[in-house]
Scaffold this active site. Structure first.
Site, PDB file in Angstrom:
ATOM      1  N   LEU A 176       0.842  -1.190   0.000  1.00 26.48           N
ATOM      2  CA  LEU A 176       0.000   0.000   0.000  1.00 26.48           C
ATOM      3  C   LEU A 176       0.881   1.246   0.000  1.00 26.48           C
ATOM      4  O   LEU A 176       1.921   1.282   0.642  1.00 26.48           O
ATOM      5  CB  LEU A 176      -0.912   0.009   1.229  1.00 26.48           C
ATOM      6  CG  LEU A 176      -2.021  -1.042   1.260  1.00 26.48           C
ATOM      7  CD1 LEU A 176      -2.723  -1.029   2.612  1.00 26.48           C
ATOM      8  CD2 LEU A 176      -3.031  -0.803   0.131  1.00 26.48           C
ATOM      9  N   ASP A 227      -0.075   7.453 -13.000  1.00 25.33           N
ATOM     10  CA  ASP A 227       1.006   7.277 -13.968  1.00 25.33           C
ATOM     11  C   ASP A 227       0.609   6.416 -15.155  1.00 25.33           C
ATOM     12  O   ASP A 227       1.060   6.651 -16.275  1.00 25.33           O
ATOM     13  CB  ASP A 227       2.229   6.660 -13.284  1.00 25.33           C
ATOM     14  CG  ASP A 227       2.948   7.641 -12.374  1.00 25.33           C
ATOM     15  OD1 ASP A 227       2.525   8.808 -12.305  1.00 25.33           O
ATOM     16  OD2 ASP A 227       3.926   7.230 -11.725  1.00 25.33           O
ATOM     17  N   ALA A 234      13.419  15.162 -12.633  1.00 32.51           N
ATOM     18  CA  ALA A 234      13.378  15.341 -11.175  1.00 32.51           C
ATOM     19  C   ALA A 234      14.065  14.190 -10.445  1.00 32.51           C
ATOM     20  O   ALA A 234      14.814  14.412  -9.483  1.00 32.51           O
ATOM     21  CB  ALA A 234      11.934  15.478 -10.709  1.00 32.51           C
ATOM     22  N   ILE A 288       4.702   2.927  -5.347  1.00 36.43           N
ATOM     23  CA  ILE A 288       6.101   3.313  -5.492  1.00 36.43           C
ATOM     24  C   ILE A 288       6.371   4.625  -4.768  1.00 36.43           C
ATOM     25  O   ILE A 288       7.381   4.788  -4.091  1.00 36.43           O
ATOM     26  CB  ILE A 288       6.477   3.433  -6.983  1.00 36.43           C
ATOM     27  CG1 ILE A 288       6.443   2.055  -7.647  1.00 36.43           C
ATOM     28  CG2 ILE A 288       7.853   4.075  -7.143  1.00 36.43           C
ATOM     29  CD1 ILE A 288       7.465   1.079  -7.100  1.00 36.43           C
ATOM     30  N   CYS A 289       5.464   5.574  -4.885  1.00 36.32           N
ATOM     31  CA  CYS A 289       5.672   6.903  -4.297  1.00 36.32           C
ATOM     32  C   CYS A 289       6.025   6.815  -2.827  1.00 36.32           C
ATOM     33  O   CYS A 289       7.043   7.339  -2.385  1.00 36.32           O
ATOM     34  CB  CYS A 289       4.421   7.760  -4.488  1.00 36.32           C
ATOM     35  SG  CYS A 289       4.508   9.353  -3.644  1.00 36.32           S
ATOM     36  N   HIS A 298       5.649  39.442   6.423  1.00 37.40           N
ATOM     37  CA  HIS A 298       7.060  39.833   6.479  1.00 37.40           C
ATOM     38  C   HIS A 298       7.615  39.503   7.870  1.00 37.40           C
ATOM     39  O   HIS A 298       6.943  39.744   8.871  1.00 37.40           O
ATOM     40  CB  HIS A 298       7.187  41.338   6.225  1.00 37.40           C
ATOM     41  CG  HIS A 298       8.580  41.856   6.398  1.00 37.40           C
ATOM     42  ND1 HIS A 298       9.545  41.711   5.421  1.00 37.40           N
ATOM     43  CD2 HIS A 298       9.174  42.520   7.433  1.00 37.40           C
ATOM     44  CE1 HIS A 298      10.671  42.264   5.846  1.00 37.40           C
ATOM     45  NE2 HIS A 298      10.474  42.765   7.063  1.00 37.40           N
TER      46      HIS A 298
END
Length: 468
Positions: free
Chosen positions: A38, A314, A187, A41-42, A447
């Site tokens: 589960l 993918d 990447a 690949i990521c 800022h």
């Protein structure tokens, strides 16, 4: 034995498990089939563990540059086994988390390989097998393929797990290679090059295109190359590599380019030359599902040519990004549930590279915007003009904006520098909300933050930058 569901999701990666969770929220009875782990690949061998490695390498870099901040330290060393171990432990932790989420949502998961096997009325039959043995047959009117992709293998550059690494071996090194060749500068290749260079390896990058990071704006690509070469990387573009001549514990090759030939001997090679979709053995034969160059063809709602069959992530084509897969999963499921989701707009999907410096972008590059017929206004703002960046010692970087000169539409935004992967979402929101330069100019940025460079880059496009 067979079980009936409203939806079967094949693949438990960031597209598949998110689709299943959303389906459960919408009241659909859904099952997930996953053959390996589960998170896909990521989570297990990509996005998450590589970021853990990169974090370690950033700390290593900082420890060797302490004097700029008034510190000194002696005998700085690292334990590669512990660095890799931490990365793997994080992947396991996240994987267990996915299992918990699916269990909490009452989504059953099936361990095995899934294959279409015809219909019974309106329901598709999905046979599940494990180790070659039949396990169970599931039936549902809707089936989502989220089977992902794998590394492309090129003739003469095939990975062997020892001397020529895929991403998996590159994530679990037993020792640090002194000399490393990275083939491919997308990447994945750039992140590994950055990790190993930060850890002390001599790194050469070979890229067949005329520049690195070909998906990025050429100006950002050039800035990245300058930074990487300043760090000591050797970069060869327009490169033809090969053949790879393997010795006992090293690889020699010749790299040809317009600059001439370079004879190179390295300890290891990482091959990162793209991906191919996992479309084999899915039972697509005899259906109306069309496959083009290993990717399943879909429409804007992830539907294939076969009624009730969908594809996301993918395996459904570019951009090959986890967040794109997750969003497609949600769109697909909401359409199945009878809702009216907005189609995915690929130009609103951000891309991030977690190297040092980081790179992030969304929308059109200046070059592509002009090619598409836009008259553009371009803004730039360097990190050296930002107080927070100077205070952090992170002055290397810039933000570039591309606007339509007539309408003020934000066509694209491109960033390089510290934490830009965290900041790009501001421009993504602007594009998704169809904001113009007027709204961005009126936005009050806090800022001191590096995000103020985003405001200044917008002002710069309309001749209003204040701090440069």
């Amino acid at each position: 034995m067979s079980e009936l569901f409203d939806l079967i999701v094949i693949g438990g990666g960031p597209g598949g498990y998110v689709a299943a969770l959303r389906a459960s929220q919408l009241g659909l009875r859904v099952a997930v089939v996953e053959s390996t782990h589960l998170g896909g690949i990521c989570l297990n061998w990509g996005c998450i563990p590589t970021k853990a490695l990169l974090r370690s390498s950033e700390i290593h870099h900082q420890l060797h540059n302490l004097s700029a901040f008034g510190f000194s330290a002696g005998n700085v060393s690292f334990d590669l086994e512990k660095i890799v171990g931490r990365s793997r432990a994080i992947a396991r932790q996240m994987g267990r988390g996915i299992g918990h989420l699916l269990k909490k949502a009452k989504v059953p998961t099936y361990d095995g390989f899934a294959k279409l096997n015809g219909r019974e009325g309106e329901a598709h039959r999905v046979d599940i097998s494990k180790d070659g043995q039949a396990v169970v047959t599931l039936k549902a009117p809707h089936v989502i393929f989220a089977t992902g992709a794998r590394a492309r293998q090129l003739p003469g550059l095939e990975t062997d797990g020892k001397l020529v690494w895929s991403a998996r071996e590159a994530m679990t090194p037993k020792e640090l290679p002194k000399r490393l060749l990275v083939i491919g500068s997308g990447a994945i290749g750039i992140e590994f090059a950055s990790f190993y260079r930060n850890m002390g390896s001599e790194v050469t990058i070979a890229e067949v295109a005329d520049r690195i990071l070909i998906a990025e704006d050429p100006e950002i690509s050039a800035a990245a190359r300058k930074s990487f070469e300043k760090q000591g990387m050797q970069i060869i573009t327009g490169a033809k590599v090969g053949p790879l001549n393997k010795g006992e514990n090293e690889v020699s090759t010749t790299i040809e380019s317009a600059a001439g030939k370079v004879d190179l001997t390295v300890d290891r090679v990482i091959c990162a030359v793209g991906i191919v979709g996992n479309v084999e053995n899915l039972g697509l034969e005899g259906t109306k599902v069309q496959v083009d160059r290993t990717h399943i063809i879909t429409d804007e709602f992830c539907r294939t040519g076969e009624t009730g069959i969908y594809a996301i992530g993918d395996v459904a084509g570019a951009p090959w990004l986890a967040h794109k897969a997750s969003h497609e999963g949600i769109i697909c499921v909401e359409k199945i549930a009878g809702r009216s989701p907005e189609p995915l707009h690929a130009l609103n999907v951000p891309g991030c590279t977690y190297s040092r410096p980081q790179i992030a972008s969304v929308g059109l590059s200046e070059e592509k915007a002009i090619a598409a017929g836009h008259k553009v206004k371009v803004g730039r703002f360097p990190f050296i003009g930002n107080g927070k960046a100077v205070a952090m010692g992170e002055t290397e970087g810039m933000v570039k904006t591309v606007f339509d000169a007539k309408t003020g539409e934000l066509l694209g935004a491109h960033m390089i520098g510290a934490e830009v992967t965290e900041m790009i979402q501001g421009y993504v929101i602007a594009r998704t909300g169809e904001l113009t330069e007027a709204e961005l100019m009126e936005t009050v940025f806090p800022h001191p933050t590096i995000s103020e460079t985003m405001h200044e880059a917008t002002l710069s496009a309309f001749d209003g930058a204040l701090h440069i």
